[in-house]
Structure formats: structure tokens, C-alpha cells
Design a protein around this motif. Structure first.
Motif, PDB file in Angstrom:
ATOM      1  N   ALA A   1      31.289   7.487   5.555  1.00 61.53           N
ATOM      2  CA  ALA A   1      32.106   7.729   6.739  1.00 61.53           C
ATOM      3  C   ALA A   1      32.535   9.185   6.787  1.00 61.53           C
ATOM      4  N   VAL A   2      32.836   9.652   7.989  1.00 63.40           N
ATOM      5  CA  VAL A   2      33.622  10.865   8.135  1.00 63.40           C
ATOM      6  C   VAL A   2      35.053  10.475   7.810  1.00 63.40           C
ATOM      7  N   VAL A   3      35.675  11.177   6.896  1.00 62.86           N
ATOM      8  CA  VAL A   3      37.050  10.864   6.518  1.00 62.86           C
ATOM      9  C   VAL A   3      37.930  12.059   6.835  1.00 62.86           C
ATOM     10  N   GLY A   4      39.175  11.784   7.119  1.00 63.49           N
ATOM     11  CA  GLY A   4      40.074  12.875   7.445  1.00 63.49           C
ATOM     12  C   GLY A   4      41.516  12.446   7.382  1.00 63.49           C
ATOM     13  N   GLY A   5      42.385  13.423   7.436  1.00 64.92           N
ATOM     14  CA  GLY A   5      43.807  13.138   7.433  1.00 64.92           C
ATOM     15  C   GLY A   5      44.609  14.374   7.098  1.00 64.92           C
ATOM     16  N   TYR A   6      45.904  14.188   7.040  1.00 66.33           N
ATOM     17  CA  TYR A   6      46.834  15.259   6.708  1.00 66.33           C
ATOM     18  C   TYR A   6      47.906  14.661   5.825  1.00 66.33           C
ATOM     19  N   ASP A   7      48.560  15.504   5.032  1.00 62.34           N
ATOM     20  CA  ASP A   7      49.633  15.032   4.170  1.00 62.34           C
ATOM     21  C   ASP A   7      49.080  13.918   3.261  1.00 62.34           C
ATOM     22  N   TRP A   8      49.764  12.795   3.126  1.00 60.22           N
ATOM     23  CA  TRP A   8      49.285  11.747   2.217  1.00 60.22           C
ATOM     24  C   TRP A   8      47.887  11.258   2.588  1.00 60.22           C
ATOM     25  N   GLY A   9      47.628  11.067   3.872  1.00 58.70           N
ATOM     26  CA  GLY A   9      46.323  10.586   4.302  1.00 58.70           C
ATOM     27  C   GLY A   9      45.223  11.592   4.030  1.00 58.70           C
ATOM     28  N   GLY A  10      45.532  12.880   4.193  1.00 59.30           N
ATOM     29  CA  GLY A  10      44.571  13.912   3.854  1.00 59.30           C
ATOM     30  C   GLY A  10      44.309  13.960   2.360  1.00 59.30           C
TER      31      GLY A  10
ATOM     32  N   LEU B   1      57.635  13.362 -13.268  1.00 58.54           N
ATOM     33  CA  LEU B   1      58.948  12.839 -13.632  1.00 58.54           C
ATOM     34  C   LEU B   1      58.922  11.345 -13.926  1.00 58.54           C
ATOM     35  N   VAL B   2      57.874  10.661 -13.488  1.00 59.96           N
ATOM     36  CA  VAL B   2      57.693   9.244 -13.782  1.00 59.96           C
ATOM     37  C   VAL B   2      56.228   9.011 -14.107  1.00 59.96           C
TER      38      VAL B   2
ATOM     39  N   PRO C   1      52.535  -2.944   8.599  1.00 58.12           N
ATOM     40  CA  PRO C   1      52.210  -4.301   8.150  1.00 58.12           C
ATOM     41  C   PRO C   1      51.434  -4.365   6.839  1.00 58.12           C
ATOM     42  N   THR C   2      51.021  -3.227   6.285  1.00 61.18           N
ATOM     43  CA  THR C   2      50.307  -3.253   5.006  1.00 61.18           C
ATOM     44  C   THR C   2      51.234  -3.791   3.923  1.00 61.18           C
ATOM     45  N   ARG C   3      50.693  -4.686   3.081  1.00 64.92           N
ATOM     46  CA  ARG C   3      51.501  -5.330   2.050  1.00 64.92           C
ATOM     47  C   ARG C   3      50.771  -5.367   0.712  1.00 64.92           C
ATOM     48  N   PHE C   4      51.549  -5.248  -0.373  1.00 60.35           N
ATOM     49  CA  PHE C   4      51.007  -5.484  -1.698  1.00 60.35           C
ATOM     50  C   PHE C   4      50.763  -6.976  -1.871  1.00 60.35           C
ATOM     51  N   ARG C   5      49.717  -7.327  -2.602  1.00 63.68           N
ATOM     52  CA  ARG C   5      49.354  -8.733  -2.743  1.00 63.68           C
ATOM     53  C   ARG C   5      50.169  -9.440  -3.811  1.00 63.68           C
ATOM     54  N   THR C   6      50.718  -8.691  -4.771  1.00 65.56           N
ATOM     55  CA  THR C   6      51.542  -9.320  -5.808  1.00 65.56           C
ATOM     56  C   THR C   6      52.830  -8.527  -5.987  1.00 65.56           C
ATOM     57  N   ALA C   7      53.859  -9.221  -6.458  1.00 63.89           N
ATOM     58  CA  ALA C   7      55.150  -8.588  -6.683  1.00 63.89           C
ATOM     59  C   ALA C   7      55.144  -7.712  -7.925  1.00 63.89           C
ATOM     60  N   THR C   8      54.175  -7.912  -8.816  1.00 58.39           N
ATOM     61  CA  THR C   8      54.156  -7.195 -10.089  1.00 58.39           C
ATOM     62  C   THR C   8      53.452  -5.844 -10.021  1.00 58.39           C
ATOM     63  N   THR C   9      52.742  -5.560  -8.950  1.00 63.35           N
ATOM     64  CA  THR C   9      52.050  -4.273  -8.828  1.00 63.35           C
ATOM     65  C   THR C   9      53.059  -3.140  -8.677  1.00 63.35           C
ATOM     66  N   LEU C  10      52.898  -2.096  -9.477  1.00 63.95           N
ATOM     67  CA  LEU C  10      53.767  -0.935  -9.360  1.00 63.95           C
ATOM     68  C   LEU C  10      53.651  -0.352  -7.949  1.00 63.95           C
ATOM     69  N   ARG C  11      54.775  -0.114  -7.329  1.00 66.30           N
ATOM     70  CA  ARG C  11      54.792   0.477  -5.981  1.00 66.30           C
ATOM     71  C   ARG C  11      54.580   1.987  -6.097  1.00 66.30           C
ATOM     72  N   SER C  12      53.399   2.338  -6.512  1.00 66.18           N
ATOM     73  CA  SER C  12      53.068   3.732  -6.763  1.00 66.18           C
ATOM     74  C   SER C  12      52.686   4.454  -5.484  1.00 66.18           C
TER      75      SER C  12
ATOM     76  N   VAL D   1      57.601   5.841  -1.563  1.00 66.95           N
ATOM     77  CA  VAL D   1      57.950   7.240  -1.292  1.00 66.95           C
ATOM     78  C   VAL D   1      58.604   7.884  -2.506  1.00 66.95           C
ATOM     79  N   ILE D   2      59.583   7.210  -3.090  1.00 64.00           N
ATOM     80  CA  ILE D   2      60.290   7.770  -4.241  1.00 64.00           C
ATOM     81  C   ILE D   2      59.327   7.986  -5.403  1.00 64.00           C
ATOM     82  N   HIS D   3      58.453   7.022  -5.651  1.00 62.14           N
ATOM     83  CA  HIS D   3      57.498   7.191  -6.743  1.00 62.14           C
ATOM     84  C   HIS D   3      56.574   8.372  -6.480  1.00 62.14           C
ATOM     85  N   SER D   4      56.135   8.520  -5.240  1.00 57.41           N
ATOM     86  CA  SER D   4      55.245   9.638  -4.896  1.00 57.41           C
ATOM     87  C   SER D   4      55.874  10.976  -5.229  1.00 57.41           C
ATOM     88  N   TYR D   5      57.122  11.159  -4.805  1.00 55.00           N
ATOM     89  CA  TYR D   5      57.740  12.475  -4.966  1.00 55.00           C
ATOM     90  C   TYR D   5      58.280  12.709  -6.374  1.00 55.00           C
TER      91      TYR D   5
END
Length: 300
Positions: free
Chosen positions: A96-105, A215-216, A63-74, A205-209
Motif C-alpha cells: 500500500a501507499v502509506v502515510g500520516g503525520y505525528d503518531w500516524g506518520g 521513563l517507562v 471505537p478501536t478497542r484492545f481485545r484483552t484487559a491484560t494488554t499493556l496500553r502502550s 497517551v501517557i505511556h507514549s510520552y
């Protein structure tokens, strides 16, 4: 866990919350291609120890959403780190104690590097999870290159179309390859797969990789953060780093120890693959409790 949302400058971030509202803060991030349900079992265990556990859906998920259509989907690492910091600010979480793996890490590592004063302790799947983009074109061993097939596919438009047409198929293929000893069923997969229906999932996802291989271009809003991360700064907060000995995409990160200063411990979860908190929730929860205890000892 209760689903809530909070507004930042860039995103309307949905998240799950578990534990008392006045508990000590713990923020956990999921990876690609997973979602907040990676912590469905670990979060209650941490909450039982008095924590207020917050698990946000990353940009492009659920359910997370960008607030504007013009923000780069980075999907770049600087954006993920900035999102985590903005999430903390919006909720009034000073530390806070923060943690994660992959993108969240990766997001947790970025905040730990840039804002150590905001981090009590860090639990990081695959250790130093900050990308060295300047060296991203240096080849790895054949087995390592083979494991990254999906990244190279996403570098071209055929890969974008493939992901758009069959998000669930690609995600399930990666789950199986990355965690070969994890016997998840259809219900467990579908619970998370619903998050991939987010309208921005493919673009992020595409922008991330593509960005991680230079490459971008990234979002100019995060250029300063990326410039700082390019120097590969050390992580100085108390850290427990974790690998799974059956991880099908990451061959192990014990050699990352030199990137950490101060309290550091490297653990290996036997039989676990890439999705560490969902495959080994009890061990993951214990790592969170242990790093908090280590941070308290260091501060004493």
C-alpha cells in the motif's frame, strides 16, 4: 466514508473506508490529539483517483478497542507500527501507499523501515518520524523545549490527572498552538474530540510520552522492533516528506533528508501547521498521488 472494523491479535480496529474495494490501497494514519476526520476531505480526493483509502483509528482512539484487559496500553512507536502491519494483514493488503503525520506518520515510517516490501510509497508529515530514544534526554533549543511543555507535563501524575479530567481542553489548546493559522470551528473540533472518550485514551497517551523519554518500559511484545529502531535505520521506499511553515510544535525537518535513500522529496505547505492533511487536503492528496507515480517510475 464508511466505518468498518477488523480484528487483529491485539486490537479490534475501527476504520473509515473510501473508494472502490478493488482500488489501489492507500492507508493513512492520524496523530495526537486528532482522529480519522483529519482525512475527511483528503481521502475522497485520493479515492477519486482510483484508490481504496483506509483510515484506521489508532489504539486508544474512537471505537478501536484492545481485545484483552491484560494488554499493556502502550503508545510506543513499535506498537503503532505493529498495529499498522497487523491492520494490513487482517485486510489482506499486500502492499500500500502509506502515510500520516505525528503518531500516524510514525507508524507509517516504522513499517516502511521494517517491511519496505509492503510499502509502495510513503507520505510522511515531519519527515523521519522515528524516535531516537537513546538521545531523548539531550536538550534542544529554548523555543523547542517550550513547545514540548505538554510532554513534560505528562511525565508526572499531575499531568495524567489533568488529561483525564479535561481531555478536550488540552486537545483544543494543542490544536490552537500547533496550527495558529487554521480557523477550525467548534463543530470540526467536536467531531474529532469524541474519539478522546475512548477508555484507553489516557493510558495510551501517557505511556507514549513517557516511553519516548525512556521513563517507562515498553511492551515486551515489541522489544525486538524497538531494538531495530534504536539504530535509526534509513527509509528506502519512495517518500514525499512534508512540513507546514506555521507548525507550532515542529520547527521543520528538511535536515532529515539524509535519512532517506532512493526517491525523496521534501515539501513545505505554506500557512499550514501540524495537522497537515486537514489543513491542506488538496495538497496532501496530491502528495499521495505523486509518490505513487514516483514509485511506479522507479519500478519501471
Amino acid at each position: 466514508m464508511q466505518q468498518k472494523s477488523v480484528i487483529t491479535d491485539v486490537l479490534d480496529i475501527a476504520y473509515l473506508e473510501n473508494g472502490p474495494p478493488d482500488g489501489w490501497p492507500c492507508i493513512l494514519g492520524h496523530g495526537f490529539p486528532y482522529d480519522v476526520h483529519a482525512y475527511a476531505e483528503a481521502a475522497p480526493l485520493i479515492a477519486q483517483a482510483g484508490a481504496r483509502v483506509l483510515v484506521p483509528y489508532l489504539r486508544g482512539y474512537g471505537p478501536t478497542r484492545f481485545r484483552t484487559a491484560t494488554t499493556l496500553r502502550s503508545g510506543e512507536q513499535a506498537a503503532l507500527g505493529a498495529d499498522l502491519l497487523a491492520f494490513m494483514d487482517a485486510l489482506g493488503v499486500a502492499r500500500a501507499v502509506v502515510g500520516g503525520y505525528d503518531w500516524g506518520g510514525r507508524a507509517a515510517c516504522v513499517v516502511s523501515v521494517l517491511h519496505p516490501e509492503r510499502v509502495i510509497g510513503l507520505v510522511s508529515g515531519n519527515s523521519y518520524n522515528i524516535q531516537n530514544i537513546a538521545r531523548s534526554m539531550e536538550p534542544a533549543s529554548p523555543p523547542e523545549e517550550a513547545a514540548l511543555w505538554y510532554q513534560y507535563l505528562f511525565h508526572n501524575e499531575r499531568g495524567r490527572r489533568a488529561l483525564e479530567r479535561n481531555r478536550r481542553g488540552f486537545a483544543r489548546q494543542l490544536w490552537s498552538m500547533w496550527s495558529p493559522r487554521w480557523a477550525f470551528d467548534d463543530a470540526i473540533f467536536e467531531r474529532s474530540a469524541a474519539s478522546f472518550d475512548n477508555p484507553d485514551f489516557v493510558d495510551v497517551v501517557i505511556h507514549s510520552y513517557r516511553h519516548r523519554y525512556a521513563l517507562v518500559a515498553g511492551d515486551p511484545a515489541y522489544a525486538g522492533i524497538e531494538a531495530t529502531l534504536a539504530s535509526q535505520p534509513p527509509i528506502c521506499v519512495p517518500t514525499i516528506a512534508i512540513d507546514g511553515d506555521s507548525d507550532g510544535v515542529n520547527p521543520g525537518t528538511a535536515h532529515h533528508a539524509r535519512k532517506f535513500e532512493g526517491f525523496f522529496e521534501h515539501r513545505v505547505f505554506a500557512g499550514a501547521g501540524h495537522n497537515l492533511p486537514q489543513e491542506r487536503p488538496t495538497e496532501w492528496a496530491q502528495a499521495v498521488l505523486d509518490v505513487r507515480e514516483a514509485a511506479e517510475r522507479s519500478a519501471a
